[in-house]
Design a protein around this motif. Structure first.
Motif, short mmCIF file in Angstrom:
data_model
loop_
_atom_site.label_atom_id
_atom_site.label_comp_id
_atom_site.label_asym_id
_atom_site.label_seq_id
_atom_site.Cartn_x
_atom_site.Cartn_y
_atom_site.Cartn_z
N GLU A 166 14.05 60.46 31.84
CA GLU A 166 15.19 59.95 31.09
C GLU A 166 16.23 61.17 31.04
O GLU A 166 15.74 62.57 31.19
N ILE A 167 17.33 60.98 31.24
CA ILE A 167 18.55 62.19 31.36
C ILE A 167 19.35 61.88 30.09
O ILE A 167 19.93 60.48 29.99
N ALA A 168 20.05 62.62 29.54
CA ALA A 168 21.09 62.58 28.47
C ALA A 168 21.92 63.63 28.38
O ALA A 168 21.26 64.75 28.84
N ALA A 169 23.07 63.80 27.95
CA ALA A 169 24.12 64.90 27.60
C ALA A 169 24.70 64.62 26.38
O ALA A 169 25.22 63.61 26.20
N VAL B 77 20.00 67.38 29.13
CA VAL B 77 18.69 67.17 28.75
C VAL B 77 18.03 66.17 29.78
O VAL B 77 18.48 65.23 30.10
N ILE B 78 16.73 66.84 30.34
CA ILE B 78 16.07 65.85 31.39
C ILE B 78 14.58 66.05 30.78
O ILE B 78 13.97 67.12 30.60
N ASN B 79 14.16 64.64 30.13
CA ASN B 79 12.67 64.45 29.85
C ASN B 79 11.79 63.95 31.02
O ASN B 79 12.23 62.94 31.64
N ILE B 80 10.59 64.42 30.92
CA ILE B 80 9.78 63.87 32.20
C ILE B 80 8.54 63.87 31.40
O ILE B 80 7.70 64.92 30.95
N ILE C 152 13.45 69.82 30.13
CA ILE C 152 14.37 70.63 30.80
C ILE C 152 15.90 70.52 30.08
O ILE C 152 16.29 69.60 30.17
N ILE C 153 16.21 71.64 29.57
CA ILE C 153 17.50 71.70 28.93
C ILE C 153 18.44 72.76 29.82
O ILE C 153 18.15 73.85 29.84
#
Length: 265
Positions: A82-85, A91-94, A205-206
């Motif tokens: 998922e990707i958010a800003a 922010v990338i969560n895997i 990943i930030i």
């Protein structure tokens, strides 16, 4: 003739009154407002400059997010990522299952396409050379595995998360991602709910701009040197003490003057 004179006089008085009214109610307040505005203009210009700097600083977010969404479309569609800003941070969560074998720092064979996409995105995204890329992990403790010489000792959640973050950072460095931007971090097993779909057991990943001080060092004005204090007179050498200064004579106290008693008639 008198009527003309009176008419002109009335018009003159009306003009003077109107001018006074305009001066007091319109011109003078406007002049005061303009003076206040002129005083505040440097602060306003400074605020505009800071706002422009902030906008320019965060202009990379939108194109970077679109590139990451496109690059990880398969992973986000399957719920593995998922990707958010928000607030100038991407922010990338895997999910950890998409990268690591259970309880270890080893990458799975199935993780190779995701790792290659991640490497390509972090290596080719524009304007990331001056950014900080935090590589973190959050997981659960791993129990001991195997027996005798092949026994793998147990690890608590924070140690395993830290080892995974270091392994991922080293992998990205080998693949060409700028190592001066990569920072390995570890998160506790239980994460507070911040609205993400992937709650725990994940690689995080930030990407963000580094923090800078509010006031630039170059803009700071040097302090004015303190006024030089007069040096005390040198003490006399030897054992003899310096003669004491005579104290000023005591001033006589004023004597209260009593009013004279009134004479009796």
């Amino acid at each position: 003739m008198k009527s003309v004179t009176y008419t002109l006089l009335i018009l003159l008085l009306a003009g003077i009154g109107g001018g006074s009214y305009f001066y007091l109610t319109v011109y003078q307040p406007m002049a005061l407002d303009y003076a206040r505005m002129k005083i505040g203009m440097p602060e306003f210009d400074k605020a505009k400059t800071e706002l422009k700097k902030y906008k320019d600083r965060e202009a990379w977010i939108r194109p970077a997010m679109e590139s990451v969404k496109t690059g990880l479309l398969e992973e986000t569609g399957s719920g593995k990522a998922e990707i958010a800003a928000a607030d100038g941070t991407l922010v990338i969560n895997i999910a950890e299952a998409a990268l690591y074998t259970p309880g270890s720092v080893t990458f799975t064979k199935e993780s190779v396409p995701t790792l290659e996409k991640l490497t390509s995105l972090l290596g080719n995204l524009k304007d990331l050379k001056d950014k900080e890329i935090f590589i973190g992990n959050a997981t659960v403790p791993s129990a001991a595995q195997g027996t005798a010489r092949q026994r793998v000792p147990a690890k608590d959640a924070l140690d395993l998360a830290a080892d995974r973050s270091v392994a991922l950072v080293k992998y990205l460095e080998r693949k060409g991602v700028a190592k001066e931007s990569l920072i390995a971090v570890a998160y506790p097993a239980k994460q507070p709910d911040r609205g993400f779909k992937i709650k725990d057991r994940k690689a995080v990943i930030i990407i963000r701009s580094p923090e800078t001080p509010v006031q630039e060092a170059a803009a700071a004005k040097p302090e004015a040197p303190a006024a030089a204090q007069p040096k005390p007179a040198p003490k006399p050498s030897g054992t003899e003490a310096a003669p004491a200064r005579p104290s000023p004579p005591e001033q006589p106290k004023p004597i209260p003057i009593m009013p004279a008693k009134p004479k009796m008639p």
